[in-house]
Design a protein around this motif. Structure first.
Motif, mmCIF file in Angstrom:
data_model
loop_
_atom_site.group_PDB
_atom_site.id
_atom_site.type_symbol
_atom_site.label_atom_id
_atom_site.label_comp_id
_atom_site.label_asym_id
_atom_site.label_seq_id
_atom_site.Cartn_x
_atom_site.Cartn_y
_atom_site.Cartn_z
ATOM 1 N N LYS A 67 20.112 30.826 -30.713
ATOM 2 C CA LYS A 67 20.366 30.151 -31.994
ATOM 3 C C LYS A 67 21.439 29.101 -31.750
ATOM 4 O O LYS A 67 22.629 29.413 -31.668
ATOM 5 C CB LYS A 67 20.798 31.158 -33.049
ATOM 6 C CG LYS A 67 19.646 32.077 -33.433
ATOM 7 C CD LYS A 67 19.969 33.000 -34.575
ATOM 8 C CE LYS A 67 18.737 33.800 -34.956
ATOM 9 N NZ LYS A 67 18.975 34.793 -35.975
ATOM 10 N N GLY A 116 20.073 35.986 -29.684
ATOM 11 C CA GLY A 116 18.642 35.711 -29.680
ATOM 12 C C GLY A 116 17.855 36.938 -29.253
ATOM 13 O O GLY A 116 18.344 38.064 -29.313
ATOM 14 N N THR A 122 21.269 26.770 -37.810
ATOM 15 C CA THR A 122 20.996 26.892 -36.381
ATOM 16 C C THR A 122 19.580 26.393 -36.084
ATOM 17 O O THR A 122 18.704 26.454 -36.951
ATOM 18 C CB THR A 122 21.104 28.360 -35.902
ATOM 19 O OG1 THR A 122 20.368 29.195 -36.793
ATOM 20 C CG2 THR A 122 22.541 28.832 -35.853
ATOM 21 N N LEU A 131 16.415 27.133 -33.470
ATOM 22 C CA LEU A 131 15.948 28.198 -32.583
ATOM 23 C C LEU A 131 15.414 27.578 -31.293
ATOM 24 O O LEU A 131 14.489 26.758 -31.341
ATOM 25 C CB LEU A 131 14.852 28.992 -33.297
ATOM 26 C CG LEU A 131 14.466 30.329 -32.670
ATOM 27 C CD1 LEU A 131 15.646 31.287 -32.592
ATOM 28 C CD2 LEU A 131 13.333 30.965 -33.485
ATOM 29 N N ASP A 150 20.464 31.078 -40.532
ATOM 30 C CA ASP A 150 19.224 30.473 -40.012
ATOM 31 C C ASP A 150 19.124 29.004 -40.397
ATOM 32 O O ASP A 150 18.437 28.232 -39.735
ATOM 33 C CB ASP A 150 17.986 31.207 -40.552
ATOM 34 C CG ASP A 150 17.854 32.605 -39.960
ATOM 35 O OD1 ASP A 150 18.490 32.866 -38.922
ATOM 36 O OD2 ASP A 150 17.142 33.413 -40.552
#
Ligand code: TAP
Length: 462
Positions: free
Chosen positions: A128, A114, A453, A455, A450
């Protein structure tokens, strides 16, 4: 392979057919909603431990899965070739890609970092985080390759996975589950449930313990899944249909463009989401291009998928062949046609058409078979306008010797994955996916992580 052939059906079963011979390869029990529930429960239970496996150990396990796939590559490719009717050379390439995809994402767990963001009074940190149980619903055209595009990044990011392969082609996915276990992947981390989309697929989409759905398939089913997933606000990645343009400018290397065009639309018998099924040719070179293309189409080797010299196999089912044939209607003129075996097998010769009317279905709809539609254009603006005149936006090609034009046109096209002087779309290290109704989200490359995951942002007051 421990595939049993000719097993008598028990209750509901999936009859797996060889599309090149119409013979039954095997019959499998068809999973029901309760099997989907059990798979999700296994995945949920193993998530608690899998997410905490040290990144380096997760990387080692993914590397081992890739190596195990490579070790079984010949068997897996033969199985894929037989079940999906694809030429053995193509199948070997796809299984090689599966192994390489696991190897590529084995590099990810230790790089999923991160950011630290200093703010007044403290610092924020981002993480993540894995999502939980990811369900993958995959199609029959590139069965194991497309499955691996989801399985590998999802596992790398610390999720556990339930995969529902297409019931027409479930065999290599079931083999991958066994291979991954043998390679040391803990039980429950990767689960395969082979059953009907409207039963098992919908159950996974509805399931409260599934955090994310990655669907690859038709735009029609993708829309249904997207609406259904919204009920539980699931994360959704959609890899859907296409109607990609192959744009050939008069200043292109015409011989190269024409030599590459047949495989770009007839590869996998046209059952390819990024098939360049609309060939747009600048009017001044149309006749020359058609002559070259016709020669290429006539020489295509269509036949036994197990023959190493075969370039194109059969279509997946008789129903699908009828659907493809329906595009050869009064609105089209056949300008070139190759040959195909008589049968048994769901054969269809590679065919090039020109439209007789602007409303021809062959121009607007995804055919998903070996029919290419050739259209003339005058100048760059018209090429862009025709290419973008579709609900889809998956891929496309631009053939020109003018570098500035290539970039100008690439920027103007509404598509996610483009190539210049090439028809290549898919590379493991680069993102792949569509604009418009070709989907949301991206597969492959670093960006795919992305989509597996969440955030998280943590503030620490100092
Ligand atoms: P679909 O008929 O959409 O099926 C895809 C998958 O969805 C199959 O596993 C199917 O299960 C399942 N399914 C069907 N109905 C469902 C429902 N109501 N709920 C949940 N799952 C459901 O597509 P297809 O004919 O297999 O594949 C061809 C399409 O896929 C083409 O449009 C092609 O362009 C697209 N495609 C896109 C990409 C990318 S990366 N954009 C790649 C490959 C293919 P069963 O068939 O087992 O019932």
């Amino acid at each position: 392979m421990r595939l049993e052939t000719g097993v008598a059906p028990v209750g509901d079963s999936i009859e797996v057919i060889d599309p090149a011979t119409e013979q039954v390869i095997t019959r499998l029990p068809s999973a029901g909603p309760e099997d989907a529930d059990r798979a999700v429960a296994r995945a949920k239970a193993s998530f608690k431990t899998w997410r905490d496996v040290a990144a380096g150990d997760r990387a080692t396990l993914l590397r081992r899965v890739g190596a195990a796939v490579e070790a079984h590559a010949t068997d897996l490719a033969r199985l894929e070739s037989r079940n999906a009717g694809k030429p053995i050379g193509d199948a070997l390439g796809e299984i090689g890609m599966v192994a390489a995809t696991f190897a590529y994402y084995a590099g990810a767990p230790e790089r999923l970092t991160g950011k630290t963001i200093p703010v007044p009074g403290g610092v924020n940190m981002t993480f993540k985080e894995p999502m939980g149980v990811v369900a993958l619903i995959t199609p029959w055209n590139f069965p194991l390759a497309i499955a691996s595009w989801g399985v590998a990044p999802a596992l790398a990011a610390g999720n556990t996975v339930v995969l529902k392969p297409a019931q027409l082609t479930p065999l290599t996915a079931l083999e991958l589950e066994r291979t991954a276990l043998e390679a040391g992947l803990p039980e429950g981390v990767f689960n395969v449930v082979a059953g009907q989309g409207s039963v098992v697929g919908e159950r996974l989409v509805d399931h409260p313990d599934v955090a994310k759905i990655t669907f690859t398939g038709s735009t029609a089913v993708g829309k249904r899944i997207s609406a259904r997933a919204a009920r539980t606000v699931k994360r959704v990645t959609l890899e859907l249909g296409g109607k990609s343009a192959n744009i050939v400018f008069a200043d292109a290397d015409l011989e190269r463009a024409a030599a590459a065009a047949p495989s770009a639309v007839f590869g996998n018998a046209g059952q390819d989401c990024c098939a360049r099924s609309r060939i747009l040719v600048e009017r001044s070179v149309m006749d020359d291009f058609l002559d070259l293309l016709s020669t290429g189409v006539a020489s295509m080797r269509v036949g036994d998928p197990m023959d190493e010299t075969t370039e194109m196999g059969p279509l997946i089912t008789a129903e699908h062949r009828s659907k493809v044939a329906s595009f050869l209607d009064d609105d089209t003129t056949v300008v070139a046609r190759g040959t195909a075996p008589e049968g048994p097998g769901f054969w269809f010769a590679p065919t090039v058409v020109t439209p007789n009317s602007p409303g021809a279905r062959a121009v607007a709809e995804e055919i998903f078979g070996p029919i290419a539609c050739v259209l003339p254009f005058d100048g760059e603006d018209e090429a862009i306008s025709i290419a973008n005149d579709t609900i889809y936006g998956l891929s496309g090609s631009i053939w020109t010797e003018n570098g500035a034009r290539a970039l100008r046109v690439a920027r103007a096209l509404e598509a996610g994955t483009l190539s210049v002087n090439s028809n290549w779309s898919v590379r493991i290290a680069t993102p792949y996916g569509g604009f418009k109704q070709s989907g949301t989200g991206r597969a492959l490359g670093p960006d795919a992580l992305d989509y597996y995951t969440e955030l998280k942002n943590v503030y620490i007051a100092t």
